[in-house]
Design an enzyme around this catalytic site. Structure first.
Site, PDB file in Angstrom:
ATOM      1  N   GLU A 124      37.210  33.056  40.030  1.00 41.56           N
ATOM      2  CA  GLU A 124      37.043  33.867  38.815  1.00 41.56           C
ATOM      3  C   GLU A 124      36.739  32.979  37.615  1.00 41.56           C
ATOM      4  O   GLU A 124      37.515  32.908  36.653  1.00 41.56           O
ATOM      5  CB  GLU A 124      38.295  34.712  38.578  1.00 41.56           C
ATOM      6  CG  GLU A 124      38.516  35.724  39.687  1.00 41.56           C
ATOM      7  CD  GLU A 124      39.651  36.715  39.415  1.00 41.56           C
ATOM      8  OE1 GLU A 124      40.499  36.423  38.568  1.00 41.56           O
ATOM      9  OE2 GLU A 124      39.658  37.779  40.052  1.00 41.56           O
ATOM     10  N   GLU A 131      38.196  39.359  47.142  1.00 37.65           N
ATOM     11  CA  GLU A 131      39.497  39.898  46.709  1.00 37.65           C
ATOM     12  C   GLU A 131      39.356  41.382  46.426  1.00 37.65           C
ATOM     13  O   GLU A 131      38.395  41.802  45.771  1.00 37.65           O
ATOM     14  CB  GLU A 131      39.986  39.231  45.414  1.00 37.65           C
ATOM     15  CG  GLU A 131      40.504  37.836  45.595  1.00 37.65           C
ATOM     16  CD  GLU A 131      41.142  37.287  44.331  1.00 37.65           C
ATOM     17  OE1 GLU A 131      41.740  38.081  43.560  1.00 37.65           O
ATOM     18  OE2 GLU A 131      41.036  36.081  44.118  1.00 37.65           O
TER      19      GLU A 131
END
Ligand code: BG6
Length: 470
Positions: A175, A369
């Site tokens: 991220e 995810e």
């Protein structure tokens, strides 16, 4: 769409994803140095506690460091094809700036990777996931300092060399857009008087882009078969209304995320970003060769997390109706239900994100995810009836399948936290994602024993049927 005709491709990478600092524990074992997570007892959205007086759940995690064989055996029982994990930078380079790695740290990952391979589980390695050596923050000021590039380069080179032939899938930064939401976790940045410094943020982002491109270059040189991806927290934004201004607000908000994958996948800074920087009076300091490096070393695939969607509105009355999220809050969407932590549940949004990212980059996607954080109850007979988790995952997998039917190329799906672990945004164990329950609470109490939840057998069935039997 005839969903019956749509199939997940052969070799689809079904599995789960974790991060070292959220489950390994053993935070000082075998020469490990202190990391930014070790001084973040409240989670990534809160200021660090350098005194380390406060109780920190990450320090012991769920003791995966010592229990990984038992846990991997359970993943294998579910039929995992892939396991995404990260390397704790401080196990390999305790201070970050050493030239020689800590052999004991490498040995831990050697053994862990070998254990995965024993069960034919594909290791998917994130080089840096929400942590970095604390010493790089204290002595260098974190990623705003260009020197970090060579420390990261050394770290990445060590991993590629050591795991060549055993690890085929890598991601450079988890991220990477977290930098703008949690600058200490994302970039080891501390601001004077606590005031956010945009110049430092963009400079740090540039250094991470260069470091990421260097990792792609080195990784491919060392192992031409390695697949190296980026990883963004996708944050799909809807306009609150059909008002044109709302639409543009949604587009602008999405660009704050997409700018990261734009640079890493297309290989250049988009004009919208350069214009924005000019407006803000920010100049990124670049060195000769940086732009060529970015251009020549773009990622092989787009990795992303997906938990929820967001809404943008220009109406002042909507600004107070905020919902929660892992990295940021947004305007409430009246059409969606939320999790117990206020994250808006939107399976269809996953299909939309897949289509958007594929349209934009034309590169394979990897959903690394996705999952539901919920309070689970361990019954006296050792069962956990987590039907709500099954419902959440089923709905998202169905939409992923539709995206495949739309023509999107998807390599795999690793759901977040296949075993309960410490949450990133709130540093607690009350919020659980796993198919495997861990008897440990947010105060660190419990036996650490593992129990299979109802979702364990359900996910096993999904994998065995390659997504046919949901
Ligand atoms: C992602 C992170 O943003 O969300 C993970 O990559 C994190 O590290 C996951 O754990 C879920 O967030 P949380 O705060 O519920 O743990």
């Amino acid at each position: 769409m005839n969903l019956k005709k749509t199939k997940f491709p052969d070799g689809f990478l079904w599995g789960g994803a974790v991060a070292a600092n959220q489950l390994e524990g053993a935070y000082q074992a075998d020469g490990k140095g202190l990391s930014t997570a070790d001084v973040s007892p409240k989670g990534i959205m809160f200021p660090p506690d350098f005194s380390m007086k406060e109780f920190n759940l990450y320090h012991e995690g769920i003791d995966f460091y010592h229990k990984y064989k038992e846990d991997i055996a359970l993943f294998a029982e579910m039929g995992f094809k892939a396991f995404r994990f990260s390397i704790a930078w401080t196990r390999i380079f305790p201070n970050g700036d050493e030239t020689e790695p800590n052999e004991k740290g490498l040995q831990f990952y050697d053994q862990m990777i070998n254990e995965l391979l024993k069960y034919n589980i594909e290791p998917v390695l994130t080089i840096s996931h929400y942590e970095m050596p604390l010493s790089l923050v204290k002595n260098y000021g974190g990623w705003k300092n260009r020197k970090l590039i060579s420390f990261y380069e050394n770290f990445a080179r060590t991993l590629f060399t050591r795991f060549k032939g055993r690890v085929r899938y890598y991601m450079t930064f988890n991220e990477i857009n977290v930098l703008f939401h949690a600058p200490f976790t994302g970039g080891g940045l501390l601001f004077e008087n606590g005031e956010r410094n945009e110049q430092d943020l963009y400079q740090a982002a540039h250094h991470q882009f260069v470091a990421s491109a260097l990792a792609v270059k080195i990784g491919h040189e060392i192992d031409p078969t390695a697949q190296i991806g980026c990883m963004i927290a996708s944050m799909l934004t809807y306009p609150y209304s059909s008002k044109p201004e709302d639409m543009f607000a949604a587009l602008s908000q999405d660009r704050k995320t997409l700018v990261f994958s734009d640079v890493q996948s297309r290989g250049y800074y988009p004009t919208y970003m350069m214009n924005d920087l000019e407006d803000k009076g920010i100049t990124i300091h670049m060195e000769q060769g940086d732009l060529e490096l970015l251009q020549e070393n773009t990622v092989d695939y787009i990795g992303f997390s997906y938990y929820m969607s967001f809404v943008a509105s220009t109406a002042p009355e909507h600004q107070n109706e905020k919902t929660a999220g892992n990295l940021m809050a947004g305007v409430k969407n009246p059409y969606l239900q939320s999790s117990e932590w206020g994250w808006q549940i939107d399976p269809v949004g996953l299909r939309t994100v897949c289509n958007q990212l594929y349209d934009r980059y034309q590169k394979p996607l990897f959903i690394v995810e996705n999952g539901l954080g919920a309070v689970d109850k361990l019954e006296e007979d050792g069962t956990v009836n987590d039907d709500y988790r099954i419902d959440y995952l089923k709905a998202h997998i169905q939409e992923m399948k539709k995206a495949i039917g739309d023509g999107v190329e998807i390599m795999g799906y690793t759901s977040w936290g296949p075993i309960d672990l410490v949450s990133a945004s709130t540093a607690e164990l009350k919020k659980r994602y796993g198919f495997i329950y861990v008897d440990r609470d947010s105060e660190g109490k419990g036996s650490n024993k593992r129990y299979k939840k109802k979702s364990f057998d359900w996910y096993k069935k999904v994998i065995t049927s390659n997504g046919e039997d949901l």
